[in-house]
Design an enzyme around this catalytic site. Structure first.
Site, mmCIF file in Angstrom:
data_model
loop_
_atom_site.group_PDB
_atom_site.id
_atom_site.type_symbol
_atom_site.label_atom_id
_atom_site.label_comp_id
_atom_site.label_asym_id
_atom_site.label_seq_id
_atom_site.Cartn_x
_atom_site.Cartn_y
_atom_site.Cartn_z
ATOM 1 C CE LYS A 198 -1.238 38.115 18.749
ATOM 2 N NZ LYS A 198 -0.872 37.738 20.128
ATOM 3 C CB SER A 258 0.686 35.031 22.831
ATOM 4 O OG SER A 258 -0.507 34.369 23.128
ATOM 5 C CB SER A 271 -2.787 34.389 20.703
ATOM 6 O OG SER A 271 -2.034 35.488 21.158
#
Ligand code: GLN
Length: 493
Positions: free
Chosen positions: A80, A179, A155
């Protein structure tokens, strides 16, 4: 049809590598061919690092020849874009850090590098991890591989989409209020948020420091255990990391649930829960019961306040964490040269997107003199009550089992102008962050539109082994995790 390399799991590839049936270079080529064929539709990545990956693959292949390989040696992972890798652009999904190249590795990256894993690239995400749909990414949203008109969740939507679309073998995400788990649920993959303090946050760009944790997003539960083994442990660079022994999480993976009691909180099965999600989760609970678990209805009475508490505490911490982006030390700086104050203002106005600005304003308000007691302090007090709910629950059960998200993935654009309805969707994931508990989302079915749904297991502090065991037992007695999107594209790679 035999499986392509890019479709495999860490544990499958590890065996092939050790038996010298494939090289890491071949795996990397296979993954990048796959990326070439589907990335245009998915947009899971912000940055691809092919050259670096090939260099890592050569190192890994050398290490395998020397018989020094670890579980992750030679395995292409996607990270990420909120986790710093030295020398690799780390944007956090924001214009503010569009050209930021960190000069150091996050601790999790150091640990993964020490096993000679391969980094395929940095994955798309909501700006500064604020969002549930990926639509707040400055670079445009990642898409759900099961239906590219829909959101992948957020996210860590890019991480989940990359794993689901087989554009990497496994991934790392971060979870402040859901997330990792919510996008895993929307994309039909496994997502695990460890106990707060289990994994170092050093090198994770801070959103809300009392809630943030890094965790694995994988194709199955065994891979989640393998990645967790590697990234867990005490780190003197993170004062909130806990000095506690790391067990071998793969040892917890057994195919029955004998001796486990699952608590089913009545507050999580209420109006607003999509009926297909409810059915899939209840069927899932029955399956685990068949494997030997006892089922008990429990109550977590303060659940209804969790979203309100989270949306005070997380923005309050965020507004303080994001104060560092002022255009002086690093990141975006506006051209304005008239005076320092104006430079700060214009830099922040131009560098942050609307959702980040909303959170900064909410947080600043909640912390300001005269409002602090009514908002931030009150929220912290209710947070304690939410923790106590779980403490009481774990006197009666080993794990709390719930849906991960109240409904499957919605269409891109459907909720973007209604932040409140998006915030409310975090209802099932934020309580575990507020209480610091380990939790997992595993695929538990598909709705009539072919969209995946997830079942969440929440454990007591540092009881990742029970969380993994229950998820593994469920997964191994079902086949939801074996389904993959883009069937037509498989033979093309
Ligand atoms: N959806 C939540 C939010 O927008 C959670 C985000 C996260 O876990 N990073 O704050």
């Amino acid at each position: 049809m035999t499986k392509q390399l890019y479709q495999m799991t860490i544990h499958e590839l590890n065996k092939l590598l050790e038996d010298k049936k494939v090289s890491s270079g071949e795996i990397v080529e296979s993954v990048f061919k796959r990326i070439e064929s589907v990335e245009e539709k998915v947009h899971a990545y912000i940055t691809l690092t092919y050259d670096l990956a090939m260099q890592h693959a050569r190192d890994a292949d050398g290490r395998i020849l020397r018989k020094e390989a670890g579980f992750l040696t030679g395995i292409p992972l996607a990270i990420k874009d909120i986790i710093c890798i030295s020398g690799v652009k780390t944007t956090c999904g924001s214009k503010m850090l569009e050209n930021f190249i960190p000069p150091y590795d996050a601790t999790v990256i150091k640990k993964i590098k020490s096993q000679s894993a391969v980094f395929a690239g940095k994955t798309n995400m909501d700006e500064f991890a604020m969002g549930s749909s990926n639509e707040t990414s400055f670079f445009g949203p990642a898409r759900n591989p099961w239906d590219t008109e829909r959101i992948p969740g957020g996210s860590s939507g890019g991480s989940a989409a990359a794993v689901a679309a087989d554009e990497c073998i496994a991934s790392l995400g971060s979870d402040t209020g859901g997330s990792i788990r919510q996008p895993a649920s929307h994309c039909g993959v496994v997502g695990l948020k460890p106990t707060y303090g289990r994994v170092s946050r050093f090198g994770l760009i801070a959103f809300a420091s009392s809630l943030d944790q890094i965790g694995p997003v994988t194709k199955d539960v065994e891979d989640a255990a393998i990645l967790l083994n590697c990234i867990s442990g005490f780190d003197p660079m993170d004062s909130t990391s806990v000095n506690r022994e790391v067990p071998d999480y793969t040892k917890a993976l057994v195919k029955n649930a004998k001796g486990l009691t699952l608590g089913i909180p009545k507050e999580y099965f209420v109006e607003g829960l999509d009926p297909e999600v409810e059915k899939a989760v209840r069927d899932g609970i029955r399956e685990i019961e068949k494997q030997g678990a006892k089922i008990k209805e429990i109550s977590l009475p303060h659940t209804q306040y969790a979203v309100a508490v989270y949306y005070l505490i997380a923005p309050a911490e965020a507004c303080s964490n994001l104060a560092r982006y002022d255009g002086v030390k690093y990141g975006y700086r506006s051209d304005c040269k008239s005076n320092l104050r104006e430079m700060y203002e214009i830099t922040r106005s131009e560098g942050f997107g609307p959702e980040v600005k909303r959170r900064i304003m909410l947080g600043t308000y909640a912390l300001s003199a005269g409002y602090y007691d009514a908002y931030y302090k009150k929220a912290s007090q209710v947070r304690t009550l939410i923790c106590r709910d779980f403490e009481n629950a774990f006197k009666e059960c080993d794990l709390v089992v719930t849906p991960t998200a109240p409904a499957p993935a919605y269409r891109v654009g459907e909720k973007i102008s209604d932040p409140l309805s998006m915030y409310l969707d975090d209802i099932f994931t934020v309580p575990a962050n507020l209480a610091g508990l380990p939790c997992i989302s595993v695929p538990c079915g598909f709705n009539d539109k072919g969209l995946p749904m997830g079942l969440q297991g929440i454990g007591n502090l540092f009881e990742e082994e029970k969380v993994l065991r229950c998820a593994y037992c469920f997964e191994q007695n079902t086949d939801w995790h074996l389904r993959r999107p883009f069937k037509d594209a498989v033979s093309a790679c």
